[in-house]
Design a protein around this motif. Structure first.
Motif, PDB file in Angstrom:
ATOM      1  N   THR A  15       0.819  -1.222  -0.073  1.00  8.38           N
ATOM      2  CA  THR A  15       0.073  -0.033   0.187  1.00  8.38           C
ATOM      3  C   THR A  15       0.940   1.315   0.048  1.00  8.38           C
ATOM      4  OG1 THR A  15      -0.096  -0.009   2.690  1.00  8.38           O
ATOM      5  CG2 THR A  15      -1.783  -1.191   1.264  1.00  8.38           C
ATOM      6  N   GLU A  16       0.556   2.348  -0.633  1.00 10.52           N
ATOM      7  CA  GLU A  16       1.118   3.603  -0.816  1.00 10.52           C
ATOM      8  C   GLU A  16       0.448   4.555   0.273  1.00 10.52           C
ATOM      9  OE1 GLU A  16       3.900   3.473  -2.252  1.00 10.52           O
ATOM     10  OE2 GLU A  16       3.937   1.653  -3.160  1.00 10.52           O
ATOM     11  N   GLY A  17       1.221   5.870   0.112  1.00  7.62           N
ATOM     12  CA  GLY A  17       0.579   6.986   0.949  1.00  7.62           C
ATOM     13  C   GLY A  17       1.534   7.323   1.859  1.00  7.62           C
ATOM     14  N   GLU A  18       1.030   7.867   3.193  1.00  8.60           N
ATOM     15  CA  GLU A  18       1.749   8.586   4.095  1.00  8.60           C
ATOM     16  C   GLU A  18       2.142   7.274   4.961  1.00  8.60           C
ATOM     17  OE1 GLU A  18      -0.476  11.289   6.408  1.00  8.60           O
ATOM     18  OE2 GLU A  18      -0.527  12.903   4.707  1.00  8.60           O
ATOM     19  N   SER A  19       1.546   6.393   5.025  1.00  5.36           N
ATOM     20  CA  SER A  19       1.739   5.053   5.848  1.00  5.36           C
ATOM     21  C   SER A  19       2.127   3.772   4.994  1.00  5.36           C
ATOM     22  CB  SER A  19       0.673   4.677   6.885  1.00  5.36           C
ATOM     23  OG  SER A  19       0.403   5.814   7.668  1.00  5.36           O
ATOM     24  N   PRO A  20       3.022   3.786   4.114  1.00  6.47           N
ATOM     25  CA  PRO A  20       3.137   2.793   3.430  1.00  6.47           C
ATOM     26  C   PRO A  20       3.553   1.420   4.044  1.00  6.47           C
ATOM     27  CG  PRO A  20       5.123   4.202   3.165  1.00  6.47           C
ATOM     28  CD  PRO A  20       4.226   4.811   4.126  1.00  6.47           C
ATOM     29  N   SER A  21       3.107   0.232   3.350  1.00 10.93           N
ATOM     30  CA  SER A  21       3.219  -1.077   3.962  1.00 10.93           C
ATOM     31  C   SER A  21       3.361  -2.074   2.871  1.00 10.93           C
ATOM     32  CB  SER A  21       2.050  -1.443   5.111  1.00 10.93           C
ATOM     33  OG  SER A  21       1.042  -1.755   4.433  1.00 10.93           O
ATOM     34  N   VAL A  22       4.087  -3.235   3.236  1.00 15.41           N
ATOM     35  CA  VAL A  22       4.462  -4.152   2.312  1.00 15.41           C
ATOM     36  C   VAL A  22       4.292  -5.446   2.967  1.00 15.41           C
ATOM     37  CG1 VAL A  22       5.926  -5.506   0.904  1.00 15.41           C
ATOM     38  CG2 VAL A  22       5.847  -3.137   0.989  1.00 15.41           C
ATOM     39  N   ASP A  23       3.090  -6.573   2.510  1.00 19.50           N
ATOM     40  CA  ASP A  23       3.130  -7.944   3.383  1.00 19.50           C
ATOM     41  C   ASP A  23       3.771  -8.873   2.570  1.00 19.50           C
ATOM     42  OD1 ASP A  23       1.677  -6.735   5.215  1.00 19.50           O
ATOM     43  OD2 ASP A  23      -0.310  -7.322   4.328  1.00 19.50           O
ATOM     44  N   LEU A  24       4.902  -9.602   2.987  1.00 17.50           N
ATOM     45  CA  LEU A  24       5.585 -10.790   2.511  1.00 17.50           C
ATOM     46  C   LEU A  24       4.843 -12.141   3.031  1.00 17.50           C
ATOM     47  CD1 LEU A  24       9.206  -9.657   2.439  1.00 17.50           C
ATOM     48  CD2 LEU A  24       7.524  -9.038   0.672  1.00 17.50           C
ATOM     49  N   ILE A  25       4.552 -12.853   2.017  1.00 16.16           N
ATOM     50  CA  ILE A  25       3.668 -14.240   2.408  1.00 16.16           C
ATOM     51  C   ILE A  25       4.475 -15.335   2.367  1.00 16.16           C
ATOM     52  CG2 ILE A  25       1.659 -15.297   1.957  1.00 16.16           C
ATOM     53  CD1 ILE A  25       1.135 -12.774   2.885  1.00 16.16           C
ATOM     54  N   TYR A  26       4.885 -16.295   3.219  1.00 18.06           N
ATOM     55  CA  TYR A  26       5.608 -17.336   3.269  1.00 18.06           C
ATOM     56  C   TYR A  26       4.750 -18.695   3.531  1.00 18.06           C
ATOM     57  CZ  TYR A  26       9.649 -13.929   3.678  1.00 18.06           C
ATOM     58  OH  TYR A  26      10.433 -12.986   3.382  1.00 18.06           O
ATOM     59  N   VAL A  27       5.502 -19.887   3.107  1.00 12.28           N
ATOM     60  CA  VAL A  27       4.850 -21.206   3.497  1.00 12.28           C
ATOM     61  C   VAL A  27       6.021 -21.901   4.390  1.00 12.28           C
ATOM     62  CG1 VAL A  27       4.513 -23.249   2.627  1.00 12.28           C
ATOM     63  CG2 VAL A  27       3.367 -21.332   1.535  1.00 12.28           C
ATOM     64  N   VAL A  28       5.618 -22.203   5.403  1.00  7.25           N
ATOM     65  CA  VAL A  28       6.468 -22.765   6.511  1.00  7.25           C
ATOM     66  C   VAL A  28       6.215 -24.236   6.567  1.00  7.25           C
ATOM     67  CG1 VAL A  28       7.359 -22.666   8.727  1.00  7.25           C
ATOM     68  CG2 VAL A  28       6.684 -20.773   7.651  1.00  7.25           C
ATOM     69  N   ARG A  29       7.185 -24.984   6.275  1.00  6.70           N
ATOM     70  CA  ARG A  29       6.876 -26.670   6.182  1.00  6.70           C
ATOM     71  C   ARG A  29       7.687 -27.135   7.301  1.00  6.70           C
ATOM     72  NH1 ARG A  29       3.857 -28.106   1.508  1.00  6.70           N
ATOM     73  NH2 ARG A  29       3.964 -26.574  -0.159  1.00  6.70           N
ATOM     74  N   GLY A  30       7.277 -28.404   7.723  1.00 10.20           N
ATOM     75  CA  GLY A  30       8.248 -29.335   8.571  1.00 10.20           C
ATOM     76  C   GLY A  30       8.174 -29.052  10.033  1.00 10.20           C
ATOM     77  N   THR A  31       7.070 -28.627  10.612  1.00 16.51           N
ATOM     78  CA  THR A  31       6.749 -28.558  11.986  1.00 16.51           C
ATOM     79  C   THR A  31       5.415 -28.369  12.435  1.00 16.51           C
ATOM     80  OG1 THR A  31       7.441 -27.447  14.230  1.00 16.51           O
ATOM     81  CG2 THR A  31       7.211 -26.249  12.131  1.00 16.51           C
ATOM     82  N   ASP A  32       4.830 -29.107  13.365  1.00 17.93           N
ATOM     83  CA  ASP A  32       3.356 -28.768  13.919  1.00 17.93           C
ATOM     84  C   ASP A  32       3.361 -28.002  15.047  1.00 17.93           C
ATOM     85  OD1 ASP A  32       4.832 -30.584  15.642  1.00 17.93           O
ATOM     86  OD2 ASP A  32       3.281 -32.416  15.605  1.00 17.93           O
ATOM     87  N   ASN A  33       4.514 -27.283  15.550  1.00 14.46           N
ATOM     88  CA  ASN A  33       4.673 -26.464  16.538  1.00 14.46           C
ATOM     89  C   ASN A  33       4.489 -25.027  16.093  1.00 14.46           C
ATOM     90  OD1 ASN A  33       6.406 -24.695  18.593  1.00 14.46           O
ATOM     91  ND2 ASN A  33       5.689 -26.508  19.702  1.00 14.46           N
ATOM     92  N   ASP A  34       3.605 -24.393  16.803  1.00 15.14           N
ATOM     93  CA  ASP A  34       3.371 -22.781  16.027  1.00 15.14           C
ATOM     94  C   ASP A  34       4.759 -21.962  16.636  1.00 15.14           C
ATOM     95  OD1 ASP A  34       2.624 -23.097  19.055  1.00 15.14           O
ATOM     96  OD2 ASP A  34       1.573 -21.498  18.843  1.00 15.14           O
ATOM     97  N   LEU A  35       5.246 -22.193  17.495  1.00 14.69           N
ATOM     98  CA  LEU A  35       6.262 -21.286  18.048  1.00 14.69           C
ATOM     99  C   LEU A  35       7.594 -21.815  17.323  1.00 14.69           C
ATOM    100  CD1 LEU A  35       6.246 -21.551  22.034  1.00 14.69           C
ATOM    101  CD2 LEU A  35       5.323 -19.557  20.319  1.00 14.69           C
ATOM    102  N   SER A  36       7.826 -22.991  16.878  1.00 16.33           N
ATOM    103  CA  SER A  36       8.839 -23.166  15.773  1.00 16.33           C
ATOM    104  C   SER A  36       8.689 -22.746  14.677  1.00 16.33           C
ATOM    105  CB  SER A  36       9.080 -24.740  15.914  1.00 16.33           C
ATOM    106  OG  SER A  36       9.398 -25.423  17.286  1.00 16.33           O
ATOM    107  N   ALA A  37       7.374 -22.722  14.109  1.00 14.67           N
ATOM    108  CA  ALA A  37       6.968 -22.098  12.650  1.00 14.67           C
ATOM    109  C   ALA A  37       7.431 -20.529  12.608  1.00 14.67           C
ATOM    110  CB  ALA A  37       5.561 -22.308  12.298  1.00 14.67           C
ATOM    111  N   LYS A  38       7.009 -20.061  13.877  1.00 12.87           N
ATOM    112  CA  LYS A  38       6.968 -18.236  13.953  1.00 12.87           C
ATOM    113  C   LYS A  38       8.373 -18.183  14.001  1.00 12.87           C
ATOM    114  CE  LYS A  38       4.590 -14.681  16.088  1.00 12.87           C
ATOM    115  NZ  LYS A  38       3.587 -14.059  16.893  1.00 12.87           N
TER     116      LYS A  38
END
Length: 265
Positions: A15-38
């Protein structure tokens, strides 16, 4: 199974403007633990992207060991009163020594014996020259944004008088005598607060040092160790040599109460 992180092809929504932002989207594989994934996502995603700073991380489970992660980048905001930032380096410092830890080799011409100086370095006919080495020194600084009303003339004087002192009590996880306060520099931001950077250097306390045949030497980080030498006869080499006869540990910095810095301990 190893945890893997890959950026999705439809990533980088912006998004542009006075408060620009960018979202990068990823795929995390190989763990069933949310903390490990984060944690894996935090390690794989950059802290800065296109002049924006990483602000939030979010993960959502899509399969047993697969997660979709999003990392949002936004405009870097100026720090507010009460905020802090930290920097460090472990580049080390230089120290002049006259004793080695150990002599690992002595060599002489055939039929001769190299004199044993018991670890003295650079021995000449009438002196021990020594050598400069790199020693462990942990340099770190902290920048704090302090309310203007707290930065009084008395507080500035306290910073001045603590400069060149070592910690008289435990500080930032270091033992007494290991941290040297190198001083502070500050500048006022408008009428609200001061930006003050505090600089420190840490050197470890050591125990059980040995100099020649002298053992059991204890030295705090910023104390100074020096060695007294005297002539002695090396019976094997049949020459006079310089050998350590005494070791001295000197206090060269005063102790200070670092609570007077006003940044906690």
């Amino acid at each position: 199974m190893a945890v893997t992180v890959h950026e999705k092809w439809e990533s980088r929504e912006s998004t542009e403007g006075e408060s620009p932002s960018v979202d990068l989207i990823y795929v995390v594989r190989g763990t069933d633990n949310d903390l490990s994934a984060k944690t894996a996502l935090a390690l794989a995603s950059p802290v800065l992207y296109d002049g924006l700073v990483r602000q939030t991380l979010h993960i959502e489970r899509v399969a047993e060991d697969i997660w979709e992660g999003s990392v949002r980048y936004g405009k870097r905001e100026p720090p507010e009163t009460g905020d802090s930032s930290y920097q460090f380096d472990t580049g080390g410092g230089t120290q002049h020594i006259t004793q080695s830890l150990q002599t690992v080799g002595r060599y002489a011409p055939p039929g001769k014996t190299a004199p044993d100086f018991q670890g003295a370095v650079g021995v000449t006919h009438d002196n021990v020259e020594g050598v400069d080495i790199t020693v462990p020194v942990y340099n770190f600084s902290e920048t704090h944004y302090v309310a203007a009303g707290l930065v009084t003339p008395g507080y500035k004087a306290a910073l001045f008088f603590l400069t060149g002192k070592v910690n008289g009590a435990a500080f930032r996880g270091f033992a007494v005598g290991e941290v040297l306060f190198l001083g502070a520099s500050g500048s006022k931001r408008g009428q609200e607060d001061w930006e003050i950077t505090f600089r420190f250097a840490a050197s470890p306390n050591v125990t059980g040092l040995q100099v020649g045949n002298i053992t059991g030497i204890n030295k705090k980080g910023w104390e100074y160790l020096w060695v007294r030498y005297a002539d002695d006869e090396d019976a094997d080499a049949k020459v006079l040599v310089k050998k350590p006869i005494a070791a001295y540990v000197e206090q060269v910095y005063q102790y200070g109460d670092f609570s007077g810095l006003g940044i906690g301990t």
